[in-house]
Design an enzyme around this catalytic site. Structure first.
Site, mmCIF file in Angstrom:
data_model
loop_
_atom_site.group_PDB
_atom_site.id
_atom_site.type_symbol
_atom_site.label_atom_id
_atom_site.label_comp_id
_atom_site.label_asym_id
_atom_site.label_seq_id
_atom_site.Cartn_x
_atom_site.Cartn_y
_atom_site.Cartn_z
ATOM 1 N N SER A 253 4.703 -7.020 8.007
ATOM 2 C CA SER A 253 4.907 -8.379 8.517
ATOM 3 C C SER A 253 6.396 -8.656 8.642
ATOM 4 C CB SER A 253 4.270 -9.404 7.580
ATOM 5 O OG SER A 253 4.941 -9.418 6.329
ATOM 6 N N LYS A 254 6.732 -9.847 9.118
ATOM 7 C CA LYS A 254 8.128 -10.214 9.326
ATOM 8 C C LYS A 254 8.933 -10.206 8.036
ATOM 9 C CE LYS A 254 7.868 -12.939 13.578
ATOM 10 N NZ LYS A 254 8.813 -12.058 14.295
ATOM 11 N N ARG A 255 8.261 -10.382 6.898
ATOM 12 C CA ARG A 255 9.011 -10.386 5.636
ATOM 13 C C ARG A 255 9.597 -9.019 5.316
ATOM 14 N NH1 ARG A 255 6.029 -8.577 1.100
ATOM 15 N NH2 ARG A 255 3.859 -8.080 1.565
#
Length: 483
Positions: A253-255
């Site tokens: 994910s973007k994290r």
């Protein structure tokens, strides 16, 4: 063997994620290596989320990667349209066929009806499977409901027993129990097809021979097989490639940092580095193969070498690859990539700048991303107004700092300004003073660049030129005197 035809069919609801880019790449490599055709299709029936901006971004991302297609929404083709939103009459034609043949039926059950049915199954601890009360109603009754405007979906009949076996080119035979499948909805109450139905119609009418897609779609495949069977069509061959996981093996994910092609482009990654890296996520070219050109990938790519195990996203490896590709790129190419930002900073404005090229040649081997150049090369284009604090403490606060800078100023004033002559002069002066050459080099580097780490000092000085070096030494002498 029929001509190989594959497709990449993204939903234009967001940016081109690296997982989608990897799927596109595997399809492209397979098609190009086998002399087949690669089709781009936009699955945009989710009208509330699909945008033209996202569609444009996906196309631009693929183009930036160098992935081209033979048919698609922008280039046309004989088997289009290539946007699902333009194919509604085609879907409705086959919905009508399935209704006429008895393989499909109208279901008028409401969301409340379905919830009650699920709750009853849960109370009995039974597997939930919808049993539609409208399945065996006569045609006249169904038509009356439709004419009255009562909302209805269309469902496909799925056998309640037995199993559905999928022959997957990556995973082998995979069996699904039919009792765990529902009578799937193939047309929503608004008249639009569901994903599973549309994709079958599209793949068949576009003559797709191989469906290479992400593992997450494996559970859709038995549903799609029942649609193929109901229409009397042969299935394409399927190959479900492994998921891409984060370093902690969670869902990416973007994290975990940049995950879209556009982000990597904007961060200064080169398309050939990203292509190389994505190809090795779930495909093996042998233990020793790491840096592979596009041509080498085309020569070596085989579906049988796609692995079943999940691929792990490793940004450090990608960044290392990118640095390797930057190092072997032509300085002119790097200049072209840097020029828009450099122009906005006032560093250079000419498309061919000899001074900028000399700086690029010096900095290029140290770059991991293209735009790190702006962090590492500022002292070539801007005044040095600050000095590294650790460098100040280590070199400018020495008792003999003023004397050292005076010797450096003398060398600058009296030496031919090429790297070799400067190095000889520094080392001779250090020997005369019974000092190590580093005693002159490190304070000089700090004075001329404001930094303690740069490319070779003598090469830096040769690029900066005698006048700039002289001025900066004078400024450093004033700074040291004021300490």
């Amino acid at each position: 063997m029929p001509n190989i035809r594959v497709r990449f069919a993204p939903s234009p609801t967001g940016a081109l994620h690296i997982g989608g880019a990897r799927t596109a790449l595997f399809n492209w490599l397979f098609a190009r290596s086998q002399g087949g055709n690669f089709v781009l299709r936009l699955e945009d029936t989710d009208l509330s989320r699909s945008t033209q901006e996202a569609a444009t971004g996906i196309i631009e991302g693929l183009q930036w990667l160098g992935i081209d297609w033979d048919e698609g929404p922008d280039v046309g083709g004989s088997l289009g349209p290539y946007r699902q939103s333009e194919r509604l009459p085609i879907y409705q034609k086959y919905i009508s066929e399935l209704l006429s043949s008895g393989h499909a039926y109208h279901c008028f059950c409401t969301a409340e009806d379905l919830d009650n049915e699920r709750n009853q199954a849960a109370e009995k601890k039974e597997n939930y499977r919808h049993h539609c009360p409208y399945l065996h109603k006569d045609a006249a009754y169904i038509q009356d409901l439709l004419k009255s405007g009562q909302p209805a979906v269309v469902r496909l009949r799925i056998p309640e027993s037995g199993s559905t076996v999928i022959h997957d080119l990556v995973r082998g035979e995979v069996a699904f129990e039919n009792r765990l499948l529902d009578d799937i909805i193939i047309q929503k109450s608004d008249g639009w097809p569901t994903y599973n139905f549309a994709v079958v119609i599209d793949d068949h009418t576009m003559q797709i021979t191989h469906v290479i897609r992400a593992e997450e779609h494996l559970s859709n495949t038995p549903k799609q097989k029942h649609i193929y069977d109901a229409l009397g069509w042969s299935m394409p061959q399927f190959a479900h490639v492994s998921m891409i996981l984060a370093p902690d093996r969670s869902k990416l994910s973007k994290r975990h940092g940049a995950t879209s092609v556009q982000e990597f482009r904007d961060l200064g990654y080169l398309p050939e580095a990203l292509i190389n890296y994505l190809a090795l996520l779930g495909w093996s070219a042998g233990e020793e193969a790491t840096l592979l050109s596009r041509q080498e990938l085309l020569e070596q790519f085989r579906l049988e070498n796609v692995t079943r195990s999940a691929a792990v996203y490793d940004l450090d490896k990608l960044t290392w690859m990118n640095g390797s590709y930057i190092g072997t790129s032509s300085p002119d190419r790097i200049l072209e990539l840097l020029s828009p930002e450099a122009s906005s900073r006032g560093w250079w404005t000419q498309p061919e700048d000899a001074y900028a090229l000399r700086v690029i040649q010096l900095i290029q081997p140290r770059l991991k991303t293209v735009y790190q150049f702006f962090e590492q090369a500022d002292y070539f284009f801007e005044e040095v107004n600050n000095y590294d604090q650790k460098g100040i403490d280590k070199y400018f606060k020495l008792d003999n700092a003023t004397e050292i800078l005076t010797h450096v100023a003398s060398i600058i004033e009296n030496t031919s300004f090429d790297a070799h002559s400067l190095e000889v002069a520094f080392r001779q002066r250090a020997e005369t003073l019974s000092l190590k050459a580093a005693s002159l080099i490190h304070p000089a580097r700090l004075a001329l660049t404001g930094r303690t780490s740069t490319p070779g000092l003598f090469e830096v000085m040769a690029v900066l030129g005698q006048n700039i070096c002289g001025q900066r030494i004078q400024a450093a002498q004033k700074f040291v005197a004021a300490l």
